[in-house]
Design a protein around this motif. Structure first.
Motif, PDB file in Angstrom:
ATOM      1  N   LYS A  24      -2.985   4.324  -0.344  1.00 30.24           N
ATOM      2  CA  LYS A  24      -1.713   5.263   0.021  1.00 30.24           C
ATOM      3  C   LYS A  24      -2.408   6.016   1.032  1.00 30.24           C
ATOM      4  O   LYS A  24      -3.572   6.137   1.206  1.00 30.24           O
ATOM      5  CB  LYS A  24      -1.743   6.274  -1.460  1.00 30.24           C
ATOM      6  CG  LYS A  24      -1.359   5.703  -2.586  1.00 30.24           C
ATOM      7  CD  LYS A  24      -1.470   6.791  -3.726  1.00 30.24           C
ATOM      8  CE  LYS A  24      -0.005   7.198  -4.105  1.00 30.24           C
ATOM      9  NZ  LYS A  24      -0.090   8.149  -5.214  1.00 30.24           N
TER      10      LYS A  24
ATOM     11  N   GLN B 233      -3.231   0.354   9.382  1.00 33.85           N
ATOM     12  CA  GLN B 233      -1.906   0.743   8.640  1.00 33.85           C
ATOM     13  C   GLN B 233      -1.547  -0.484   7.665  1.00 33.85           C
ATOM     14  O   GLN B 233      -1.047  -1.439   8.168  1.00 33.85           O
ATOM     15  CB  GLN B 233      -0.793   0.881   9.836  1.00 33.85           C
ATOM     16  CG  GLN B 233       0.345   1.469   9.342  1.00 33.85           C
ATOM     17  CD  GLN B 233       1.390   1.826  10.511  1.00 33.85           C
ATOM     18  OE1 GLN B 233       1.017   1.242  11.556  1.00 33.85           O
ATOM     19  NE2 GLN B 233       2.314   2.532  10.145  1.00 33.85           N
TER      20      GLN B 233
ATOM     21  N   PRO C 259       0.592  -0.983   4.147  1.00 32.11           N
ATOM     22  CA  PRO C 259       1.783  -0.343   3.171  1.00 32.11           C
ATOM     23  C   PRO C 259       1.079  -0.028   2.060  1.00 32.11           C
ATOM     24  O   PRO C 259       0.181  -0.777   1.422  1.00 32.11           O
ATOM     25  CB  PRO C 259       2.659  -1.807   2.813  1.00 32.11           C
ATOM     26  CG  PRO C 259       2.408  -2.790   4.132  1.00 32.11           C
ATOM     27  CD  PRO C 259       0.784  -2.554   4.425  1.00 32.11           C
ATOM     28  N   LYS C 260       1.745   1.082   1.389  1.00 34.18           N
ATOM     29  CA  LYS C 260       1.229   1.491  -0.103  1.00 34.18           C
ATOM     30  C   LYS C 260       1.243   0.703  -0.913  1.00 34.18           C
ATOM     31  O   LYS C 260       2.282  -0.272  -0.779  1.00 34.18           O
ATOM     32  CB  LYS C 260       2.324   2.616  -0.052  1.00 34.18           C
ATOM     33  CG  LYS C 260       1.915   3.326  -1.735  1.00 34.18           C
ATOM     34  CD  LYS C 260       2.994   4.462  -2.139  1.00 34.18           C
ATOM     35  CE  LYS C 260       2.837   4.782  -3.446  1.00 34.18           C
ATOM     36  NZ  LYS C 260       3.716   5.874  -3.602  1.00 34.18           N
TER      37      LYS C 260
ATOM     38  N   ASN D  48      -2.534   4.843   4.056  1.00 30.77           N
ATOM     39  CA  ASN D  48      -3.610   4.185   4.698  1.00 30.77           C
ATOM     40  C   ASN D  48      -5.051   4.356   4.241  1.00 30.77           C
ATOM     41  O   ASN D  48      -5.839   4.216   5.428  1.00 30.77           O
ATOM     42  CB  ASN D  48      -3.378   4.095   6.268  1.00 30.77           C
ATOM     43  CG  ASN D  48      -1.855   3.859   6.743  1.00 30.77           C
ATOM     44  OD1 ASN D  48      -1.293   2.871   6.333  1.00 30.77           O
ATOM     45  ND2 ASN D  48      -1.209   4.926   7.183  1.00 30.77           N
TER      46      ASN D  48
END
Length: 140
Positions: A62, A18, A20-21, A64
């Motif tokens: 994006k 996971q 972040p974008k 993940n």
């Protein structure tokens, strides 16, 4: 940060990090570093192969998922971790010759699944990456 250590990103289902974008090399490197075991090793090799094949490739994370483009925002491929394989997506894969082996519900998309014990066929992957990078990218 606790005690001077940075927390590792959470792993979603299938061991998908996971992250972040973000745009650029750093978020993709963070995704690769967080991918567990053989998936991280395979992703590192795939990322290096993409960089060698498409000089100046643009990168992002994006949803993940690491994404690759020649033109900003027009993605030609990505990969994503699942329990038993790394799923490599070619967004215009139906136009590649030969076709990547795994079909999709989306008519233009084709996949390659890389499993833990697979030998990565770098010449075939290089050819697909080169072909995919020359096709119109997918705007997402």
């Amino acid at each position: 940060m606790t005690g001077g250590k940075t927390a590792k990103p959470a792993l979603l289902s299938g061991g998908n990090p996971q992250i972040p974008k973000g745009f650029g090399d750093a978020p993709v490197r963070a995704w690769i570093a967080a991918a567990p075991g053989w998936k991280g090793d395979a992703a590192r090799r795939l990322d290096a192969l993409i960089e060698r094949t498409v000089p100046g490739v643009k990168k992002a994370v994006k949803w993940n998922t690491p994404l690759y483009a020649v033109e900003d925002g027009a993605w030609f491929m990505s990969f994503h971790a699942f329990d038993r394989y790394l799923k490599v997506a070619f967004f215009r894969g139906a136009a590649l010759d030969p076709l990547p082996p795994v079909g999709s519900k989306q008519k233009d998309v084709r996949y390659l699944h890389i499993h833990e014990d697979d030998t990565m066929d770098e010449p075939r992957l290089t050819d697909w990456i080169r072909q995919a990078s020359r096709l119109p990218g997918e705007r997402m």
